[in-house]
Design a protein around this motif. Structure first.
Motif, PDB file in Angstrom:
ATOM      1  N   GLN A  51      17.255  -7.940  24.293  1.00 35.16           N
ATOM      2  CA  GLN A  51      15.913  -7.695  24.666  1.00 35.16           C
ATOM      3  C   GLN A  51      15.874  -6.948  26.112  1.00 35.16           C
ATOM      4  N   ILE A  99      14.191  -3.452  26.917  1.00 30.62           N
ATOM      5  CA  ILE A  99      13.382  -3.253  28.064  1.00 30.62           C
ATOM      6  C   ILE A  99      13.641  -2.015  28.926  1.00 30.62           C
ATOM      7  N   GLN A 143      12.960   1.268  27.488  1.00 30.80           N
ATOM      8  CA  GLN A 143      11.648   1.389  27.382  1.00 30.80           C
ATOM      9  C   GLN A 143      11.146   2.121  28.878  1.00 30.80           C
ATOM     10  N   VAL A 173       2.580  -1.658  34.062  1.00 31.67           N
ATOM     11  CA  VAL A 173       2.360  -2.449  33.104  1.00 31.67           C
ATOM     12  C   VAL A 173       3.643  -2.738  32.356  1.00 31.67           C
ATOM     13  N   LEU A 174       4.326  -1.973  32.466  1.00 32.07           N
ATOM     14  CA  LEU A 174       5.870  -2.640  31.601  1.00 32.07           C
ATOM     15  C   LEU A 174       6.413  -3.770  32.566  1.00 32.07           C
ATOM     16  N   ARG A 222       4.685  -5.918  34.048  1.00 36.49           N
ATOM     17  CA  ARG A 222       3.978  -7.153  33.728  1.00 36.49           C
ATOM     18  C   ARG A 222       4.339  -7.584  32.380  1.00 36.49           C
ATOM     19  N   THR A 223       4.563  -6.687  31.462  1.00 35.20           N
ATOM     20  CA  THR A 223       5.241  -7.154  30.123  1.00 35.20           C
ATOM     21  C   THR A 223       6.586  -7.840  30.494  1.00 35.20           C
ATOM     22  N   LEU A 224       7.274  -7.417  31.189  1.00 41.46           N
ATOM     23  CA  LEU A 224       8.757  -7.713  31.717  1.00 41.46           C
ATOM     24  C   LEU A 224       8.599  -9.511  32.130  1.00 41.46           C
ATOM     25  N   GLU A 263       6.214 -11.232  31.508  1.00 41.41           N
ATOM     26  CA  GLU A 263       5.882 -12.293  30.345  1.00 41.41           C
ATOM     27  C   GLU A 263       6.959 -12.715  29.320  1.00 41.41           C
ATOM     28  N   SER A 264       7.933 -11.534  29.157  1.00 42.18           N
ATOM     29  CA  SER A 264       9.021 -11.786  28.522  1.00 42.18           C
ATOM     30  C   SER A 264       9.902 -12.864  28.991  1.00 42.18           C
ATOM     31  N   ASP A 274       8.356 -16.430  28.627  1.00 43.54           N
ATOM     32  CA  ASP A 274       8.575 -16.914  27.498  1.00 43.54           C
ATOM     33  C   ASP A 274      10.103 -17.181  27.080  1.00 43.54           C
TER      34      ASP A 274
END
Length: 259
Positions: free
Chosen positions: A176, A180, A183, A236-237, A239-241, A243-244, A247
């Motif tokens: 993962q 990321i 991306q 934005v990426l 923020r997704t990072l 969250e990952s 999690d």
């Protein structure tokens, strides 16, 4: 007051202190060299002192199994903090991909927080990510993860290593991380690939032009322009990072707790 000086409570407090201190050894932000070691130890001590009155655990005897519990607490703290650090390392890897295409791969800088060499673009993105993490109180969420880890991983339980699910989870986290990083770097790397294609066409059609002299400054200019346009998408990426990362921490704690 008698409970504070009760000698029977020292083994439980020591287990909590080992887990919290091990968290701060590898946890992002709290593990950096710029934070003095006495501050880390003192913060771990007082946080463990507060958590002692919230952990539901009876007195643990000092027997041959107590050493195994200490090792387990250290492994839990180190691994959970390491998972968070691995996820954030995707920013450095993305910067390495970008710097390789820009021609900055040879110009690494020393990260004052970790003491390791890091790419220029990766260090720039990493600082922005840390500032964003602090601005949204992400460090509070990391401390909450330490505080509520005892709901998933009891202090007197052992880690279930038999089924291999923890090892598979760490491997999936590595995969993962690279996904990321890809991306985050693909917009800039893709634009630089198109620049290389254009320079190749120019080199074939205009042989008199030295593309090796023109190509490097052109790729640096295009990279800076794309990075400027890419910053909004980068947030934005990031923020997704995050969250990952949270999690992954929660998932690893569930595996440690046998869920």
């Amino acid at each position: 007051m008698l409970d504070i000086i009760n000698l029977a409570s020292i083994p439980v407090f020591l287990l909590i202190f080992v887990r919290v201190a091990a968290f701060f050894v590898t946890l992002p932000l709290f593990s950096y060299r710029t934070i003095p070691t006495p501050f880390k130890i003192g913060f771990s001590f007082f946080l463990a002192f507060i958590m002692y009155y919230t952990v539901d655990a009876s007195n643990i005897p000092l027997d041959e199994m107590y050493l195994m519990l200490l090792i387990k607490e250290a492994i839990v703290g180190l691994m959970v903090g390491l998972i968070a650090y691995i996820i954030l390392a995707a920013i450095q890897i993305a910067g390495g991909f970008i710097d390789f295409q820009m021609g900055f791969a040879i110009a690494n800088v020393i990260d004052p927080q970790t003491g390791a060499q890091s790419p220029l673009t990766g260090q720039y993105f990493y600082i922005i990510a840390l500032l964003f993490l602090l601005s949204v109180n992400g460090h509070h969420l990391l401390i909450d993860g330490i505080f509520y880890s005892y709901n998933l991983i009891p202090i007197d339980a052992f880690i279930p290593f038999q089924d291999g699910s923890i090892i598979e989870f760490v491997i999936d986290t590595f995969n993962q991380m690279f996904l990321i990083a890809f991306q985050m770097s693909i917009p800039i790397v893709g634009c630089l690939f198109l620049v290389d294609v254009a320079l190749g066409i120019i080199a074939r059609t205009v042989p008199q032009l030295n593309v090796f002299v023109v190509g490097l400054p052109l790729k640096i200019l295009v990279s800076f322009i794309v990075i400027l346009l890419f910053l909004s998408l980068y947030v934005v990426l990031v923020r997704t990072l995050f969250e990952s990362m949270f999690d992954s921490i929660h998932g690893l704690m569930q595996l440690f707790g046998g869920a």
